[in-house]
Write a protein that holds these residues in place. Structure first.
Motif, short mmCIF file in Angstrom:
data_model
loop_
_atom_site.label_atom_id
_atom_site.label_comp_id
_atom_site.label_asym_id
_atom_site.label_seq_id
_atom_site.Cartn_x
_atom_site.Cartn_y
_atom_site.Cartn_z
N THR A 35 0.83 -1.20 0.00
CA THR A 35 0.00 0.00 0.00
C THR A 35 0.87 1.25 0.00
N ARG A 36 1.95 1.22 0.74
CA ARG A 36 2.86 2.38 0.77
C ARG A 36 3.46 2.65 -0.60
N GLN A 37 3.90 1.59 -1.30
CA GLN A 37 4.44 1.77 -2.65
C GLN A 37 3.40 2.38 -3.58
N GLN A 38 2.17 1.92 -3.47
CA GLN A 38 1.11 2.43 -4.34
C GLN A 38 0.83 3.91 -4.05
N LYS A 39 0.80 4.28 -2.78
CA LYS A 39 0.55 5.68 -2.43
C LYS A 39 1.66 6.58 -2.92
N ILE A 40 2.91 6.15 -2.74
CA ILE A 40 4.04 6.95 -3.20
C ILE A 40 4.04 7.04 -4.72
N ALA A 41 3.71 5.94 -5.39
CA ALA A 41 3.66 5.94 -6.86
C ALA A 41 2.61 6.93 -7.37
N ARG A 42 1.45 6.95 -6.74
CA ARG A 42 0.40 7.90 -7.14
C ARG A 42 0.84 9.34 -6.91
N LEU A 43 1.49 9.59 -5.77
CA LEU A 43 1.98 10.93 -5.46
C LEU A 43 3.01 11.39 -6.48
N ARG B 195 6.02 3.03 -11.12
CA ARG B 195 6.27 1.85 -10.28
C ARG B 195 7.44 2.18 -9.37
N VAL B 196 7.26 1.92 -8.08
CA VAL B 196 8.28 2.21 -7.08
C VAL B 196 8.85 0.89 -6.57
N SER B 197 10.18 0.83 -6.42
CA SER B 197 10.84 -0.38 -5.92
C SER B 197 10.45 -0.61 -4.45
N PRO B 198 10.57 -1.84 -3.97
CA PRO B 198 10.18 -2.15 -2.59
C PRO B 198 10.94 -1.33 -1.53
N ASP B 199 12.19 -0.97 -1.80
CA ASP B 199 12.93 -0.15 -0.83
C ASP B 199 12.73 1.35 -1.06
N LEU B 200 11.85 1.72 -1.98
CA LEU B 200 11.47 3.11 -2.27
C LEU B 200 12.63 3.96 -2.76
N SER B 201 13.65 3.33 -3.35
CA SER B 201 14.81 4.09 -3.81
C SER B 201 14.76 4.39 -5.31
N ILE B 202 13.96 3.65 -6.07
CA ILE B 202 13.89 3.83 -7.51
C ILE B 202 12.43 3.94 -7.93
N ALA B 203 12.14 4.92 -8.76
CA ALA B 203 10.80 5.08 -9.32
C ALA B 203 10.93 5.01 -10.84
N LYS B 204 10.20 4.07 -11.45
CA LYS B 204 10.18 3.95 -12.90
C LYS B 204 8.91 4.62 -13.41
N ALA B 205 9.09 5.64 -14.22
CA ALA B 205 7.96 6.39 -14.76
C ALA B 205 7.79 6.03 -16.23
N TYR B 206 6.57 5.66 -16.60
CA TYR B 206 6.24 5.31 -17.99
C TYR B 206 5.51 6.49 -18.61
N LEU B 207 6.08 7.00 -19.70
CA LEU B 207 5.58 8.23 -20.32
C LEU B 207 4.94 7.94 -21.67
N GLN C 210 6.19 15.15 2.32
CA GLN C 210 5.62 13.80 2.30
C GLN C 210 6.68 12.71 2.33
N LEU C 211 7.83 12.94 1.69
CA LEU C 211 8.86 11.91 1.57
C LEU C 211 10.17 12.40 2.19
N ARG C 212 10.83 11.49 2.86
CA ARG C 212 12.14 11.82 3.43
C ARG C 212 13.22 11.75 2.35
N ILE C 213 13.17 10.71 1.51
CA ILE C 213 14.14 10.52 0.44
C ILE C 213 13.38 10.46 -0.89
N ILE C 214 13.80 11.27 -1.84
CA ILE C 214 13.17 11.27 -3.15
C ILE C 214 13.82 10.15 -3.97
N PRO C 215 13.03 9.24 -4.53
CA PRO C 215 13.62 8.13 -5.28
C PRO C 215 14.32 8.58 -6.56
N GLU C 216 15.27 7.77 -6.99
CA GLU C 216 15.94 7.99 -8.27
C GLU C 216 14.91 7.76 -9.37
N LEU C 217 14.90 8.63 -10.36
CA LEU C 217 13.89 8.56 -11.43
C LEU C 217 14.47 7.89 -12.66
#
Length: 112
Positions: free
Chosen positions: A4-12, A39-51, A84-91
């Protein structure tokens, strides 16, 4: 399976990236960039954005330009999400070609 946390961060991230790209594409006429999924990785360090990029003929050129500016985009994202986030994931950005795939299937089905 995403938590649920990954989904919330992904939407944000998707919402804020959409605002960033909308602001940037307002300056260039005839180009539309929309964020179809994040899509956000389980450790919240990488966010893959599909454009989804229109016009699709210039999609690879625009994606290369976006990847060159990933650090600036991450900085802008950090200013928007600093509370909202302490660490911004790598994009990481990818082309979402699902619409082209659907159009191709529709064309093939109509030929039969």
């Amino acid at each position: 399976m995403e938590t649920t946390r990954q989904q919330k961060i992904a939407r944000l991230i998707q919402k804020d990236l959409s605002n960033i790209f909308q602001e940037q594409t307002r300056k260039t006429r005839g180009v539309l960039v929309s964020v179809s999924a994040v899509r956000v990785s389980p450790d919240l360090s990488i966010a893959k954005a599909y454009l989804s990029i229109f016009p699709s003929e210039r999609a690879q050129e625009l994606l290369d330009n976006i990847n060159e500016q990933a650090a600036q985009i991450r900085f802008k994202l950090g200013t928007l999400e600093r509370h909202q986030l302490r660490i911004i994931p790598e994009l990481r950005f990818f082309i979402d070609d699902s619409l082209d795939y659907i159009e191709n299937i529709d064309r093939l089905l109509k030929e039969e």
